[in-house]
Enzyme design. Structure first.
Site, short mmCIF file in Angstrom:
data_model
loop_
_atom_site.label_atom_id
_atom_site.label_comp_id
_atom_site.label_asym_id
_atom_site.label_seq_id
_atom_site.Cartn_x
_atom_site.Cartn_y
_atom_site.Cartn_z
N LYS A 1 0.82 -1.38 -0.01
CA LYS A 1 -0.23 -0.02 -0.01
C LYS A 1 0.83 1.20 -0.31
O LYS A 1 0.83 2.03 -0.89
CB LYS A 1 -0.94 0.13 1.30
CG LYS A 1 -1.76 1.24 1.67
CD LYS A 1 -2.35 1.28 2.80
CE LYS A 1 -3.08 2.58 3.20
NZ LYS A 1 -2.12 3.55 3.79
N ARG B 1 -4.66 10.68 3.01
CA ARG B 1 -3.59 11.27 3.34
C ARG B 1 -2.44 11.29 2.22
O ARG B 1 -1.88 12.15 2.22
CB ARG B 1 -2.97 10.64 4.66
CG ARG B 1 -1.77 11.33 5.05
CD ARG B 1 -1.29 11.17 6.56
NE ARG B 1 -0.18 11.75 6.84
CZ ARG B 1 0.02 13.20 7.23
NH1 ARG B 1 -1.12 13.61 7.53
NH2 ARG B 1 1.00 13.72 7.57
N ASP C 1 -5.55 7.74 8.84
CA ASP C 1 -5.60 7.39 10.33
C ASP C 1 -5.68 8.44 11.19
O ASP C 1 -4.84 9.34 11.14
CB ASP C 1 -4.71 6.41 10.54
CG ASP C 1 -4.91 5.10 9.86
OD1 ASP C 1 -5.89 4.65 9.61
OD2 ASP C 1 -4.12 4.26 9.49
N ASP D 1 4.11 0.41 11.76
CA ASP D 1 2.93 -0.03 11.22
C ASP D 1 2.59 -1.52 11.94
O ASP D 1 1.50 -2.21 11.85
CB ASP D 1 2.69 -0.14 9.89
CG ASP D 1 2.36 1.19 9.25
OD1 ASP D 1 1.79 2.18 9.86
OD2 ASP D 1 2.58 1.68 8.12
#
Length: 436
Positions: free
Chosen positions: A22, A97, A121, A320
């Site tokens: 991603k 974003r 997020d 992450d």
């Protein structure tokens, strides 16, 4: 708002193929704006955030053609720059974003770039200063509309290379500045640059288009500006965050899972960090095999003190995956301190794990101590809400290991980062249903 209903407590078995990364895809897609020639990108993940960005590119005038699953061509030869000041762009850009990274390419090629304050997020402060300070050093003028939360940069006479020391090794900030600098006049030197595999991939792609970037893989990039870039073909790496998620899933459900084609050389500390938690994982060619194991014991430091797992810029451990590590430790033998340095709100989802019976002490917004159950006490099913992508997948893993049937709401957050996750989990034996 869709939900997942998960019947936990079942072992899984089989092979799983990681999606395209991603974080890389969002950078690479923005880079197509740097050339009027056609760019082909393969292994693009079919996830909400990436699809939103592709839609923004189409609305901007990029010709997008889907060749097959995960494979597209993009041609940015006739853009409608008026779209950047439209209400539609303000709405679409603010919901993603990653849209911030269209500014660098547009500024470099057309002398202007605009962006509404981007979303993403809700995991704490995520500053944009690094991006815009870099553009300013390259010669752009900056402006900000406080009423509409709208940013703009202009360089009608073009950009000029310079030396800059970034205030933080921001991945998206570095990517944005690199994409602006490749068409600037003269030499740009970027010190304290991010050097994650995603950024390395972007630099390699730009070089294949005719850019002149040296120092790829280090925190010192030297860019000699060129007049124009051409087309290329690029393949996105497998997603290291998803790979780490599957390792955690296998451990928590005590399952045998093989993760295919993981690009081991780009995983950094991820395999070793999970091994420190006591998880057995083997390298088989370019695959990761996690055998079924009854339990796993967290290592201590050599002086006997409690293990700390913390995040750091690459080649440190990626932030992450800290949510995944935290969940995995709830069933480990031993204790661990999780230190989330970069974002002050990312650990707040632990209250949901505590409701499931996990033993977690939230020390402050950045640190949590986890005391593992060693599978002597199962997590209990509950109803919960996914607050962001990484917390969402962590809660999903917890639910798959828990006793009973859990419900996770707001699964659109999970869909932002994980492709068809319910279908892929069912293929290896998970009992999960999507309820509209």
């Amino acid at each position: 708002m869709a939900t997942f209903q998960i019947e936990g407590g079942h072992k899984l078995k089989g092979e799983i193929n990681p999606q395209g990364a991603k974080n890389e895809a969002l950078q690479i897609l923005c880079a197509v704006l740097l050339t009027p020639e056609t760019v082909q990108i393969d292994n693009i993940p079919d996830i909400r955030d990436v699809n939103k960005l592709i839609q923004i590119l189409e609305n901007l005038g990029v010709k997008v053609k889907k060749l097959g699953k995960g494979s597209y061509t993009f041609t940015a030869d006739n853009l409608d720059l008026n779209y950047l000041e439209s209400d539609l762009f303000k709405q679409e850009g603010s919901s993603l974003r990653g849209s911030i990274m269209i500014v660098g390419p547009l500024l470099a090629r057309f002398g202007k770039g605009y962006i509404p304050r981007p979303g993403g997020d809700k995991i704490g402060r995520r500053r944009l200063d690094t991006h815009f300070e870099g553009f300013i050093k390259l010669g752009a003028d900056f402006r900000y509309n406080k009423e509409e939360h709208f940013y703009g940069v202009d360089a009608p006479n073009g950009l000029t290379g310079t030396y800059m020391l970034l205030d933080q090794a921001s991945v998206t900030g570095t990517a944005n500045i690199v994409m602006a600098a490749v068409l600037a006049k003269g030499k740009t030197t970027i010190y304290n640059a991010a050097c994650e595999p995603y950024l390395q991939q972007l630099c390699r792609m730009l070089n294949s288009m005719g850019a002149k970037i040296e120092g790829v893989g280090s925190n010192l990039l030297v860019i000699e500006g060129v007049e124009s870039l051409g087309g290329c073909t690029h393949r996105v790496l497998p997603d290291m965050i998803e790979i780490g998620s599957w390792i955690g899933l296998a451990a928590m459900t005590r399952s045998e899972i093989t993760i295919k084609n993981v690009s081991w050389e780009n995983l950094g500390l991820i395999p070793e960090t999970f091994r420190k938690l006591g998880i057995t994982l083997d390298r088989v060619g370019d695959d990761i095999h996690i055998p079924e194991q009854d339990g796993y014991e967290i290592q201590s430091y050599i002086d006997g003190s409690i293990l700390t797992v913390s995040d750091a810029p690459w080649p440190g451990f990626t932030p992450d995956l800290l949510s995944i590590v935290l969940v995995v430790c709830t069933q480990a033998k031993g204790s661990v301190l999780i230190h989330q340095k970069m974002f002050e709100s990312r650990l707040f989802f632990v209250d949901k794990l505590i409701d499931m019976g996990a033993k977690i002490i939230l020390c402050d917004p950045h640190r949590a101590t986890v005391i593992g159950h060693n599978f002597e006490s199962d997590l209990k099913a509950t109803t919960m809400v996914s607050p962001d992508i990484r917390a969402g997948i962590s809660l999903l893993i917890a639910a798959l290991s828990a006793t009973g049937t859990s419900t996770i709401q707001n699964i659109e957050q999970i869909d932002r980062g994980y492709e068809n996750i319910d279908e892929r989990l069912r293929a290896i034996g998970a009992r999960i249903e999507r309820i509209a």
